[in-house]
Design an enzyme around this catalytic site. Sequence first.
Site, PDB file in Angstrom:
ATOM      1  N   TRP A  41       0.863  -1.191   0.000  1.00 44.37           N
ATOM      2  CA  TRP A  41       0.000   0.000   0.000  1.00 44.37           C
ATOM      3  C   TRP A  41       0.902   1.244   0.000  1.00 44.37           C
ATOM      4  CZ3 TRP A  41      -5.379  -0.614   0.139  1.00 44.37           C
ATOM      5  CH2 TRP A  41      -6.123   0.570   0.205  1.00 44.37           C
ATOM      6  N   PHE A  76      -1.484  -3.351   7.656  1.00 42.89           N
ATOM      7  CA  PHE A  76      -2.217  -4.213   8.589  1.00 42.89           C
ATOM      8  C   PHE A  76      -1.648  -5.629   8.593  1.00 42.89           C
ATOM      9  CE2 PHE A  76      -5.951  -6.408  10.277  1.00 42.89           C
ATOM     10  CZ  PHE A  76      -6.365  -5.520  11.265  1.00 42.89           C
ATOM     11  N   GLU A  77      -1.099  -6.063   7.476  1.00 46.28           N
ATOM     12  CA  GLU A  77      -0.573  -7.433   7.346  1.00 46.28           C
ATOM     13  C   GLU A  77       0.890  -7.560   7.789  1.00 46.28           C
ATOM     14  OE1 GLU A  77      -2.582  -6.056   4.762  1.00 46.28           O
ATOM     15  OE2 GLU A  77      -4.214  -7.153   5.718  1.00 46.28           O
ATOM     16  N   CYS A  97       3.417   2.435   5.092  1.00 43.89           N
ATOM     17  CA  CYS A  97       3.094   3.856   5.041  1.00 43.89           C
ATOM     18  C   CYS A  97       1.581   4.034   5.163  1.00 43.89           C
ATOM     19  CB  CYS A  97       3.595   4.448   3.733  1.00 43.89           C
ATOM     20  SG  CYS A  97       3.068   6.143   3.490  1.00 43.89           S
ATOM     21  N   VAL A  98       1.166   4.680   6.232  1.00 43.83           N
ATOM     22  CA  VAL A  98      -0.254   4.965   6.431  1.00 43.83           C
ATOM     23  C   VAL A  98      -0.424   6.487   6.455  1.00 43.83           C
ATOM     24  CG1 VAL A  98      -2.310   4.379   7.760  1.00 43.83           C
ATOM     25  CG2 VAL A  98      -0.282   2.935   7.954  1.00 43.83           C
ATOM     26  N   HIS A 105      -9.704   4.995   8.570  1.00 42.34           N
ATOM     27  CA  HIS A 105      -9.488   4.345   9.872  1.00 42.34           C
ATOM     28  C   HIS A 105      -7.990   4.364  10.216  1.00 42.34           C
ATOM     29  CE1 HIS A 105      -9.539   1.515   6.594  1.00 42.34           C
ATOM     30  NE2 HIS A 105      -9.118   0.506   7.314  1.00 42.34           N
ATOM     31  N   PHE A 130       9.773  -1.290  13.779  1.00 42.72           N
ATOM     32  CA  PHE A 130       8.612  -0.546  13.286  1.00 42.72           C
ATOM     33  C   PHE A 130       9.078   0.531  12.300  1.00 42.72           C
ATOM     34  CE2 PHE A 130       5.369   2.827  13.712  1.00 42.72           C
ATOM     35  CZ  PHE A 130       4.213   2.107  13.551  1.00 42.72           C
ATOM     36  N   ARG A 144       9.898  11.882   4.088  1.00 42.46           N
ATOM     37  CA  ARG A 144      10.483  10.945   5.052  1.00 42.46           C
ATOM     38  C   ARG A 144      10.862   9.606   4.430  1.00 42.46           C
ATOM     39  NH1 ARG A 144       7.464  14.609   7.197  1.00 42.46           N
ATOM     40  NH2 ARG A 144       7.666  15.296   9.364  1.00 42.46           N
TER      41      ARG A 144
HETATM   42  C1  DLZ Z   1      -7.427  -0.207   3.647  1.00 48.17           C
HETATM   43  C2  DLZ Z   1      -6.188   0.618   3.807  1.00 48.17           C
HETATM   44  C3  DLZ Z   1      -6.282   2.012   3.812  1.00 48.17           C
HETATM   45  C4  DLZ Z   1      -7.572   2.735   3.678  1.00 48.17           C
HETATM   46  N1  DLZ Z   1      -5.192   2.773   3.940  1.00 48.17           N
HETATM   47  C5  DLZ Z   1      -3.980   2.173   4.068  1.00 48.17           C
HETATM   48  C6  DLZ Z   1      -2.795   2.932   4.203  1.00 48.17           C
HETATM   49  O1  DLZ Z   1      -2.796   4.170   4.166  1.00 48.17           O
HETATM   50  N2  DLZ Z   1      -1.621   2.264   4.350  1.00 48.17           N
HETATM   51  C7  DLZ Z   1      -1.532   0.903   4.380  1.00 48.17           C
HETATM   52  O2  DLZ Z   1      -0.439   0.376   4.535  1.00 48.17           O
HETATM   53  N3  DLZ Z   1      -2.640   0.160   4.233  1.00 48.17           N
HETATM   54  C8  DLZ Z   1      -3.839   0.742   4.080  1.00 48.17           C
HETATM   55  N4  DLZ Z   1      -4.975  -0.007   3.923  1.00 48.17           N
HETATM   56  C9  DLZ Z   1      -4.834  -1.473   3.793  1.00 48.17           C
HETATM   57  C10 DLZ Z   1      -4.741  -2.228   5.123  1.00 48.17           C
HETATM   58  O3  DLZ Z   1      -3.446  -2.090   5.686  1.00 48.17           O
HETATM   59  C11 DLZ Z   1      -5.009  -3.721   4.882  1.00 48.17           C
HETATM   60  O4  DLZ Z   1      -4.164  -4.192   3.868  1.00 48.17           O
HETATM   61  C12 DLZ Z   1      -6.457  -3.991   4.501  1.00 48.17           C
HETATM   62  O5  DLZ Z   1      -7.333  -3.436   5.435  1.00 48.17           O
HETATM   63  C13 DLZ Z   1      -6.719  -5.504   4.384  1.00 48.17           C
HETATM   64  O6  DLZ Z   1      -6.506  -6.141   5.642  1.00 48.17           O
END
Ligand code: DLZ
Length: 169
Positions: A41, A76-77, A97-98, A105, A130, A144
Amino acid sequence: KSENYFRLVMPSKKKNLSKQNNPEKIPSAEKFRFAIVVSSWNAEITEALYEGAYTTLVQYGAQLKNISRLNVPGSFELPFGAQTVQKGADAVICLGCVIQGETRHFEFICNTVAQGITNVGLKFNKPVIFGVLTTNTYLQAIERSGGKRGNKGVEAAVTAIKMAALKNN
Ligand code: DLZ
């Protein structure tokens, strides 16, 4: 405008966040095996983090045969990915990267990932690092991941080397 508004929009005074590591204190990585788990992602960012982490491990002596990579779909994984590869590694580096503005969420993902990564490290008594950017904007993530604020992948690799040395002391 509120104090919180300025906190979100104004850049902090700190410049390159990767430069706080003193290179003299970084041990050799030559004897250690590293596994890097990379979230797909925001791939442009996480590939830059990977580049930073990989080159840093090599720079401090890690052997190419001792660096492995596993891709996971999103941050998340990362904990599950770390759990999968930890056995063959002295340290695991999780890269992701989120971005808050693009993730509804955001807090839920960040907290869950941080907790999950911590849990894997403690469960298997192994350093799990991390290396996840949690930013307000995409621009902050660019800055970054090899931009003017350093590269979190580099920081994560340096931490992994230090922790592998600490554990194997
Ligand atoms: C669903 C999602 C969203 C909205 N945003 C991000 C993000 O900014 N960065 C990231 O690494 N992953 C994101 N994901 C995906 C979740 O990490 C995960 O892969 C899904 O919810 C499936 O479990």
